[in-house]
Design a protein around this motif. Structure first.
Motif, PDB file in Angstrom:
ATOM      1  N   TYR A  81       0.766   4.332  -2.899  1.00 21.34           N
ATOM      2  CA  TYR A  81       0.189   5.597  -2.646  1.00 21.34           C
ATOM      3  C   TYR A  81       1.711   6.331  -3.225  1.00 21.34           C
ATOM      4  O   TYR A  81       1.457   7.296  -3.332  1.00 21.34           O
TER       5      TYR A  81
ATOM      6  N   MET B  64       0.669  -1.535   0.287  1.00 25.43           N
ATOM      7  CA  MET B  64       0.175   0.293   0.254  1.00 25.43           C
ATOM      8  C   MET B  64       1.022   1.369   0.065  1.00 25.43           C
ATOM      9  O   MET B  64       0.494   1.954  -0.547  1.00 25.43           O
ATOM     10  N   THR B  65       1.769   0.820   0.914  1.00 21.45           N
ATOM     11  CA  THR B  65       2.436   2.416   0.375  1.00 21.45           C
ATOM     12  C   THR B  65       3.781   2.939  -0.658  1.00 21.45           C
ATOM     13  O   THR B  65       3.478   3.659  -0.682  1.00 21.45           O
ATOM     14  N   ARG B  66       3.695   1.933  -1.144  1.00 24.39           N
ATOM     15  CA  ARG B  66       4.495   1.741  -2.574  1.00 24.39           C
ATOM     16  C   ARG B  66       3.692   2.564  -2.983  1.00 24.39           C
ATOM     17  O   ARG B  66       3.985   3.273  -4.141  1.00 24.39           O
TER      18      ARG B  66
END
Lengths: 210, 65
Positions: free
Chosen positions: B54, B50-52
């Protein structure tokens, strides 16, 4: 004149001044220019001016006379600006957070023996990848990121956004490897918990609504 | 016996550097017995994905749809 009618008179005066469109536009322009110089940020300056005008209307009863209006107005504006700057400084001054963040204990999440507290134990998330297709998910994700304490946020983003490796981060922010691992552990715990509470569990609650 | 705080710390550390085999062994035993930590492990991978995404602006794409 009685004190009360002074206050009424003052309120009326301020009301009349601000109701004068030309006057309002002029003073607003001056306030905006001043605030933008101080805050270096157009939208924060807008907000500060807006709040100052609202503050002026609320406090109109204590205003003391036309000649002083601009001074009085700017005094209110300066207070608003000072509040914003103080807040900004707290955000930027990562050093001063060091104490709070380092003292963070995890006793909310884990019991004395180090096992998950019952209501903190991670639940199964279903299909996290599917969540990523929903725009509301990203609103929640961003809010959770914003909620991380500054030091944790900074190293977490260096690791996961910029994709620096641990050594590079340590060199950049002058941390030991072990301190870095502690910060990343805490950031991940917090982020995970926030997503579980605000997205996964919230979704389940919404499903239960009639 | 490893507790959950230690296990989550190891799972987080593993995101930066592989664990020593003997450490990994102890962690796997804990994961077999602890559903919370088992879920946590899966969520660590999800969090990274998810962070990547984002970071690559996936959230902006979704806002446009």
């Amino acid at each position: 004149m009685s004190a009360n009618s002074n206050r009424q008179e003052n309120t009326k005066q301020v009301g009349n001044l601000l109701a004068d469109a030309a006057f309002l536009q002029d003073i607003r322009r001056q306030m905006l220019r001043f605030a933008t110089l101080q805050l270096n940020d157009a939208s924060q300056a807008e907000d500060a001016v807006q709040e100052a005008l609202i503050g002026a209307m609320k406090n109109a009863a204590s205003f003391g006379g036309r000649a002083a209006f601009k001074t009085w107005m700017f005094a209110i504006l300066k207070n608003k600006i000072a509040d914003v700057l103080r807040y900004k400084q707290r955000m930027v001054n990562i050093g001063s957070f060091a104490h709070d963040e380092d003292d963070e204990d995890l006793s909310e999440l884990f019991d004395r023996k180090g096992f998950w507290q019952v209501d903190e134990r991670p639940v199964a998330w279903g299909n996290p990848v599917a969540s990523m297709r929903e725009s509301q998910f990203w609103v929640v994700f961003e809010a959770c990121l914003d909620n991380l304490p500054p030091k944790q946020a900074r190293v977490f983003m260096m690791r996961e956004f910029v994709e620096l490796d641990a050594d590079e981060i340590c060199a950049e922010v002058e941390l030991t490897t072990s301190n870095l691992h502690v910060l990343l552990h805490r950031a991940r715990l917090r982020l995970r918990e926030c997503l579980e509470n605000k997205w996964v569990l919230q979704g389940e609650k919404n499903d239960e609504l009639p | 016996m490893m507790n959950c705080r230690e296990a989550t710390k190891l799972m987080s550390d593993a995101q930066e550097k592989p664990l020593l085999l003997k450490t990994r062994f102890g962690l796997e035993i804990h994961l077999m017995m602890c559903s919370g930590c088992h879920n946590f492990k899966e969520q660590m991978d999800a969090l990274r994905t998810m962070t990547r995404a984002y970071a690559k602006g996936k959230n902006e794409q979704e806002k446009e749809t």
